[in-house]
Write a protein that holds these residues in place. Structure first.
Motif, PDB file in Angstrom:
ATOM      1  N   GLU A 224       0.842  -1.200   0.000  1.00 51.17           N
ATOM      2  CA  GLU A 224       0.000   0.000   0.000  1.00 51.17           C
ATOM      3  C   GLU A 224       0.882   1.258   0.000  1.00 51.17           C
ATOM      4  OE1 GLU A 224      -0.380  -2.492   2.148  1.00 51.17           O
ATOM      5  OE2 GLU A 224      -2.325  -3.353   1.614  1.00 51.17           O
ATOM      6  N   LEU A 225       1.938   1.201   0.822  1.00 52.74           N
ATOM      7  CA  LEU A 225       2.849   2.347   0.893  1.00 52.74           C
ATOM      8  C   LEU A 225       3.568   2.540  -0.450  1.00 52.74           C
ATOM      9  CD1 LEU A 225       4.012   4.550   2.700  1.00 52.74           C
ATOM     10  CD2 LEU A 225       5.745   2.928   3.490  1.00 52.74           C
ATOM     11  N   ALA A 228       1.137   4.065  -2.807  1.00 56.30           N
ATOM     12  CA  ALA A 228       0.898   5.474  -2.478  1.00 56.30           C
ATOM     13  C   ALA A 228       2.082   6.325  -2.922  1.00 56.30           C
ATOM     14  CB  ALA A 228       0.663   5.615  -0.976  1.00 56.30           C
ATOM     15  N   LEU A 231       2.101   6.642  -6.744  1.00 51.02           N
ATOM     16  CA  LEU A 231       1.076   7.604  -7.176  1.00 51.02           C
ATOM     17  C   LEU A 231       1.487   9.027  -6.805  1.00 51.02           C
ATOM     18  CD1 LEU A 231      -2.192   5.642  -6.247  1.00 51.02           C
ATOM     19  CD2 LEU A 231      -1.455   6.292  -8.552  1.00 51.02           C
ATOM     20  N   GLY A 232       2.122   9.152  -5.639  1.00 55.02           N
ATOM     21  CA  GLY A 232       2.595  10.471  -5.194  1.00 55.02           C
ATOM     22  C   GLY A 232       3.628  11.036  -6.152  1.00 55.02           C
TER      23      GLY A 232
END
Lengths: 253, 305
Positions: A224-225, A228, A231-232
């Motif tokens: 998940e990290l 994220a 995507l960041g």
């Protein structure tokens, strides 16, 4: 939307890729094979397994990412830098093409080339080691996102660069070291705790970890990290590119 | 067709390239923009085409604002730049087809063939641009600009450094395009080119549009020539008998300078030469020179001062 304009740029860029087809594809195939000879056969024979994955297979996602990073940056930065260098940028700037369409075409073409290359490396790797892809949809998602992110980043480098030296500066002196130190050839869990903590500040760790998870279900940080962070980075590059077009930075006077 | 109002451009360096330019270009005309290097010609063209951002002012092409409705304006414009900027590794056909697509047009092989034939490029359509001569590359740039059937064509110094044959071909092509309804704006250093081609002429200097005139009227002003008579013996002062010609004594009395208008029916030159003979003033050589654009600018600027 200027559909014909986007297609024209995309085809033009892909034609440039076809002109250097052998150089573009054979070089990474040879390089990948050499990595397998050095890391897989020589070193890998002593390391056996990492996180339950044979060492040769373990390094495959890292190898693909290494090429994706480098090729995405090179393709996209050259794609936009060359018209600036040769002066043909006048035509793009005077065409009825929006900023979004321009980015879509250039980054789309550069990302296509990178992903093709990634798949070629994957196929080459399969000749040397047994490869398992537990989450193929996520593998494709990480591949597309990472390619697009680094192509956007490369696009910005191409706009920023005023010479060929600057064009090579970030890929050679920033991205390649970060990739080598980002767990491309090892798990950061193998590092002493202090260095592991330092590694977590390396953004490349998250990209490689997420991609490797899609292959073997193991990762240095949570998926998940990784997602994220990926995507960041993608969003940050999008913001950067839109700023360039809004201000005309190094494009328009 | 093109309406420019209160247009200014100041670059980041502080250079003010355009100073409150107002200009209207009529549909279907050939408009020549004359000016020395650095006058602001290319900046003006670049703003209309979308390459340079204006500082203030408004530009409309066929009623559309170049900033808010850039798709409508740019798709109507074709630009032939001054420099030979081309993709050296592309073939003539692929680069022209690329330009057509870039400007939002569906592929049209028949149109591209016509453009290439008109420009004598058809036989070289499969050649890489890097193998073409400078003149041929210039033709390729024109073909690219015409590939999307523009209503307005900008030619930035189209005949700079091209041979006589190509120059003549280009003039012929420009006339044909005008006949088909295309509005043409060309920048040039060459007065004879403006004279040959233009319906109207604008003169720009140091960012200011100092004059826009119908060609016939302006060429009368620009058509001044200078005759220099190199005397065998220098004169201390001008003889009174030469007073009617408004001559100037130059080069320590060795040269007589006479400015005349070549458009005038009577230039006064035969009479002047006869009078020199009557006065026993021998000359070893005669030299005529057209007023340079710089001379004309000095005269135009001083007229406005």
């Amino acid at each position: 939307m200027n559909r014909h304009g986007v297609l024209a740029i995309y085809r033009f860029e892909m034609a440039r890729f076809r002109r250097t087809f052998w150089q573009s594809l054979v070089t990474p195939v040879i390089t990948t094979s050499l990595y397998f000879v050095v890391f897989g056969a020589a070193i890998g024979s002593r390391m056996r397994e990492v996180d339950g994955v044979p060492y040769g297979a373990f390094i495959v996602p890292g190898l693909i990412m290494l090429s994706i990073f480098t090729e995405s940056l090179n393709n996209a930065s050259f794609g936009i830098y060359l018209p600036k260098f040769t002066g043909t940028i006048y035509e793009l700037l005077s065409a009825p093409v929006s900023a979004l369409e321009t980015v879509l075409a250039y980054v789309g073409a550069a990302a296509t080339k990178s992903m093709l290359l990634g798949l070629v490396i994957l196929a080459t790797s399969a000749l040397f080691v047994p490869i398992q892809i537990l989450h193929p949809a996520w593998m494709i998602a990480f591949l597309v996102l990472t390619s697009a992110t680094f192509c956007l980043f490369g696009f910005m480098i191409g706009i920023w660069a005023t010479g060929f030296e600057q064009l090579q500066f970030i890929p050679m002196l920033v991205i390649t070291p970060l990739t080598f130190l980002g767990g491309a050839f090892y798990s950061i869990d193998m590092l002493p705790p202090a260095w592991r903590t330092v590694s977590l500040f390396n953004p490349v760790v998250y990209l490689i970890s997420g991609f490797r998870w899609s292959f073997y279900g193991t990762s240095d940080v949570s998926v998940e990290l990784s997602l994220a962070m990926t995507l960041g980075f993608f969003a940050a590059c999008l913001v950067g590119v839109s700023w360039i077009f809004r201000t005309g930075y190094r494009l328009k006077s | 067709m093109i309406s420019i109002a209160n247009l200014t451009k100041t670059y980041a360096s502080g250079l003010q390239a355009l100073k409150r330019v107002d200009l209207d270009i009529r549909k279907g005309e050939i408009f020549a923009l004359l000016g020395p290097n650095g006058a602001g010609k290319t900046t003006l063209i670049s703003i209309v085409c979308g390459i340079v951002t204006p500082s203030t002012g408004e530009v409309r092409v066929d009623g559309h604002d170049i900033l808010r409705e850039y798709r409508a304006t740019r798709s109507r414009i074709g630009l032939v730049p001054q420099e030979l900027h081309t993709d050296m590794f592309e073939t003539v056909w692929s680069t022209v087809a690329f330009s057509r697509g870039l400007f939002g047009c569906a592929p049209n092989a028949a149109h591209l063939e016509k453009v290439l034939r008109d420009l004598s490029l058809w036989d070289r359509r499969h050649h890489k641009i890097m193998t073409l001569s400078g003149g041929m590359k210039r033709r390729v740039l024109i073909a690219k600009a015409l590939s999307h059937e523009p209503q307005v064509l900008f030619l930035d110094e189209p005949t700079a450094g091209v041979d006589v044959e190509l120059r003549r071909d280009m003039w012929g092509l420009v006339r044909k395009l005008r006949e088909s309804g295309v509005t043409i704006i060309l920048t040039t250093h060459y007065i004879d080119e403006a004279e040959e081609m233009a319906d109207r002429i604008g003169v720009i200097n140091k960012g200011e549009l100092i004059m826009v005139e119908e060609k016939a009227k302006l060429m009368k002003k620009l058509g001044k020539k200078q005759l220099t008579v190199h005397l065998v013996e220098p004169l201390a002062r001008l003889p009174e008998a030469l007073g009617e010609w408004n001559l100037a004594l130059k080069n320590d009395g060795s040269d007589l300078e006479y400015n005349f208008n070549e458009k005038d029916e009577h230039t006064g030159i035969p009479e002047l030469l006869r009078r020199l003979g009557d006065l026993g003033l021998e000359f070893k050589d005669l030299e005529t020179r057209e007023s340079s654009l710089e001379d004309i600018f000095v005269s135009l600027v001083s007229e406005r001062a």
